[in-house]
Scaffold this motif. Sequence first.
Motif, PDB file in Angstrom:
ATOM      1  N   TRP A  51       0.856  -1.190   0.000  1.00  0.00           N
ATOM      2  CA  TRP A  51       0.000   0.000   0.000  1.00  0.00           C
ATOM      3  C   TRP A  51       0.886   1.232   0.000  1.00  0.00           C
ATOM      4  O   TRP A  51       1.330   1.685   1.032  1.00  0.00           O
ATOM      5  CB  TRP A  51      -0.950   0.008   1.203  1.00  0.00           C
ATOM      6  CG  TRP A  51      -2.015   1.068   1.101  1.00  0.00           C
ATOM      7  CD1 TRP A  51      -2.445   1.710  -0.023  1.00  0.00           C
ATOM      8  CD2 TRP A  51      -2.788   1.617   2.179  1.00  0.00           C
ATOM      9  NE1 TRP A  51      -3.433   2.618   0.277  1.00  0.00           N
ATOM     10  CE2 TRP A  51      -3.667   2.574   1.622  1.00  0.00           C
ATOM     11  CE3 TRP A  51      -2.823   1.376   3.551  1.00  0.00           C
ATOM     12  CZ2 TRP A  51      -4.568   3.301   2.399  1.00  0.00           C
ATOM     13  CZ3 TRP A  51      -3.729   2.099   4.334  1.00  0.00           C
ATOM     14  CH2 TRP A  51      -4.589   3.047   3.760  1.00  0.00           C
ATOM     15  N   ASP A  69      -4.786  -7.875  -4.628  1.00  0.00           N
ATOM     16  CA  ASP A  69      -3.985  -6.944  -5.420  1.00  0.00           C
ATOM     17  C   ASP A  69      -2.860  -7.672  -6.145  1.00  0.00           C
ATOM     18  O   ASP A  69      -1.680  -7.439  -5.897  1.00  0.00           O
ATOM     19  CB  ASP A  69      -3.440  -5.830  -4.528  1.00  0.00           C
ATOM     20  CG  ASP A  69      -2.721  -6.363  -3.290  1.00  0.00           C
ATOM     21  OD1 ASP A  69      -3.142  -7.392  -2.746  1.00  0.00           O
ATOM     22  OD2 ASP A  69      -1.725  -5.738  -2.864  1.00  0.00           O
ATOM     23  N   TRP A 110      -9.836   1.371   0.459  1.00  0.00           N
ATOM     24  CA  TRP A 110      -8.812   0.360   0.698  1.00  0.00           C
ATOM     25  C   TRP A 110      -9.360  -0.720   1.623  1.00  0.00           C
ATOM     26  O   TRP A 110     -10.560  -0.935   1.715  1.00  0.00           O
ATOM     27  CB  TRP A 110      -7.533   0.999   1.248  1.00  0.00           C
ATOM     28  CG  TRP A 110      -6.310   0.153   1.020  1.00  0.00           C
ATOM     29  CD1 TRP A 110      -5.554  -0.487   1.959  1.00  0.00           C
ATOM     30  CD2 TRP A 110      -5.701  -0.170  -0.227  1.00  0.00           C
ATOM     31  NE1 TRP A 110      -4.519  -1.183   1.390  1.00  0.00           N
ATOM     32  CE2 TRP A 110      -4.591  -1.009   0.027  1.00  0.00           C
ATOM     33  CE3 TRP A 110      -5.989   0.139  -1.566  1.00  0.00           C
ATOM     34  CZ2 TRP A 110      -3.768  -1.530  -0.975  1.00  0.00           C
ATOM     35  CZ3 TRP A 110      -5.166  -0.371  -2.563  1.00  0.00           C
ATOM     36  CH2 TRP A 110      -4.072  -1.186  -2.259  1.00  0.00           C
ATOM     37  N   ASP A 113      -4.710  -5.603   2.095  1.00  0.00           N
ATOM     38  CA  ASP A 113      -4.147  -6.191   0.887  1.00  0.00           C
ATOM     39  C   ASP A 113      -3.460  -7.511   1.216  1.00  0.00           C
ATOM     40  O   ASP A 113      -3.370  -7.914   2.374  1.00  0.00           O
ATOM     41  CB  ASP A 113      -3.210  -5.201   0.187  1.00  0.00           C
ATOM     42  CG  ASP A 113      -2.027  -4.792   1.045  1.00  0.00           C
ATOM     43  OD1 ASP A 113      -1.350  -5.683   1.614  1.00  0.00           O
ATOM     44  OD2 ASP A 113      -1.758  -3.578   1.155  1.00  0.00           O
TER      45      ASP A 113
END
Length: 261
Positions: A51, A69, A110, A113
Amino acid sequence: MNQPVTKLPAVFLGHGTPMYAIEPCHYTDAWVKLGKSLPRPKAILMISAHWLTRQTWVTAMEKPQTIHDFGGFPAELFAQQYPAPGSPNLAKLVQEVMAPTPVILEEHEWGLDHGAWAVLKYMYPEADIPVVQLSLDATLTDEQHYELAKKLRPLREQGILIVASGNVVHNLMLMNRSGGKGSDWAHRFNDYFREHLLDNHHQPLIHPLDMGVDAKMSISTPEQYWPALYILSQQEEGDVVEFVSDGIDMGSISMLSFTVG
């Protein structure tokens, strides 16, 4: 009476390939063992190599989404979910301790991830501990990341587990998918990092490229290395370093993981 809060260690995990999220191995076994050995945290502050932002952001939603991701992996990996709750209160606390550096609350786009959930699913498989993710400001230098991360130290005394995820050695261009013992340059830099870490010599690790060609090959892009600085910076007097796992994966990826405290 309220029980006293134990000061928690801080954790760096070399996360390696996203496939470890669905293919357990001796590295993921070490993460499972680590999660069972630590005092149960009130919440987790997660720093992932994946990130990158301008300025510093922190997730502040009640239910962070699981972000996939990556591309080119099996459907089973994209089906993975880690439904840990968020913690707007912890996000605001992060804002407070990092002042006067501005921290922007990310409440919508967001979540967590794969640098976060792919390791946390092994440490805390029930996904029942609140998790907040902190971004990496891509405009900062190595030393600025290290100094900024020092501001997070008070969280450890409040039952917050600081976990950072990246890779000390990470060069996808020179990766050998067939495995092998690992490139000599990767082993040399990994050993260099280990030795300075054990000797509490932070400066060579804050300026790793001073080591020379081996470091430049090992740190092909800085964002994978920065999370290690966030945990290195947590070390205070009396904090010991313990290794969780180690090894060079696919020739050019370090699986070195360690705790401080």
